[in-house]
Design a protein around this motif. Structure first.
Motif, short mmCIF file in Angstrom:
data_model
loop_
_atom_site.label_atom_id
_atom_site.label_comp_id
_atom_site.label_asym_id
_atom_site.label_seq_id
_atom_site.Cartn_x
_atom_site.Cartn_y
_atom_site.Cartn_z
N GLU A 30 0.82 -1.21 0.00
CA GLU A 30 0.00 0.00 0.00
C GLU A 30 0.86 1.26 0.00
O GLU A 30 0.57 2.24 -0.69
CB GLU A 30 -0.89 0.00 1.25
N GLU A 34 0.47 3.98 -2.95
CA GLU A 34 -0.02 5.33 -2.68
C GLU A 34 1.02 6.41 -2.96
O GLU A 34 0.78 7.59 -2.73
CB GLU A 34 -0.50 5.44 -1.23
N TRP A 205 -5.64 8.65 2.96
CA TRP A 205 -4.58 8.82 1.97
C TRP A 205 -4.67 10.12 1.20
O TRP A 205 -3.64 10.65 0.77
CB TRP A 205 -4.61 7.65 0.99
N LYS A 206 -5.86 10.63 0.98
CA LYS A 206 -6.01 11.78 0.09
C LYS A 206 -5.15 12.97 0.51
O LYS A 206 -4.42 13.52 -0.33
CB LYS A 206 -7.48 12.18 0.00
N LEU A 209 -0.55 12.07 0.93
CA LEU A 209 0.52 12.10 -0.06
C LEU A 209 1.06 13.51 -0.27
O LEU A 209 2.28 13.72 -0.31
CB LEU A 209 0.05 11.51 -1.39
#
Length: 224
Positions: A30, A34, A205-206, A209
């Motif tokens: 993951e 990502e 996650w949005k 990163l």
């Protein structure tokens, strides 16, 4: 503890290692999917990136610090890495901070992304005491399950360690709508503004990163 090593794309002989500790329920694939490994490469960092499978079980049986030392950090030192940075997402951020408290000489810097710092009642108590630097950290052994006192004691230890040159730089990133944001704001108050990064969004996650890219870009990690 299983690990995955991603070598720097600009040097075959990197002397800096960035160890990423995942959040709860995350796996090593993951972190790559990502974009966390690619971000270090795209920014031209002269570092090798190691993803460590520090899953929740290590925290539950309280072996996380021992396993990180034995399975990750000590072997990296033997291989010749002179500088080791720890990065952690959510509970991985807690792991990074606790390790830095227990083994200060091992850690050159910390990137804490939405770190889990325990129950909100402790955050409220710290605010009520006038902030982290006025709060009196509990001394001596803590009861099993007392996550928040240990977490904040680790934070204070890292921030107040001896001479300023002995303190690893601590970078913080979090989403403004994160349910953990109240604790992050308390931590942010005692960090230099240039080491605090926020973004819209919650605990996912949005926003992570983009925050990760900004933290890496601002960090003291070596460039190619």
């Amino acid at each position: 503890m299983p690990t995955r090593l991603d070598k720097s794309n600009c040097t075959a002989d990197a002397r800096t290692l960035l160890v990423i500790l995942p959040g709860r329920g995350m796996n090593l694939r993951e972190l790559e999917r990502e974009g966390f490994v690619a971000a270090a490469r795209s920014l031209g960092l002269a570092v090798d990136v190691m993803r460590a499978d520090a899953h929740l079980g290590y925290y539950r049986d309280r072996s996380i610090l021992e396993r990180l030392r034995t399975d990750v950090i000590a072997p990296a030192q033997v291989k010749g890495y002179r500088s080791i940075w720890l990065a952690g997402i959510s509970i991985g951020g807690l792991g990074a901070l606790r390790y830095a408290e227990a083994h200060p000489a091992d850690v050159a810097g910390i990137l804490a992304l939405a770190p889990y710092l325990g129950e909100p009642e402790m955050t409220q108590a710290i605010v009520g005491a006038g902030g982290l630097m006025r709060w009196k950290a509990p001394a001596g052994p803590l009861l099993d399950g007392e996550i928040a006192p240990q977490a904040w004691r680790s934070v204070r230890s890292v921030l107040l360690r001896g001479e300023a040159s002995a303190r690893p730089p601590l970078y913080l990133g979090y989403g403004l709508s994160d349910s953990l944001a109240p604790s992050h704001r308390v931590l942010a108050q005692v960090l230099p503004p240039g080491r605090v990064f926020t973004a819209s969004g919650g605990h996912d996650w949005k926003p992570w990163l983009g925050l990760w890219q900004r933290m890496l870009a601002a960090s003291e990690l070596p460039r190619c």
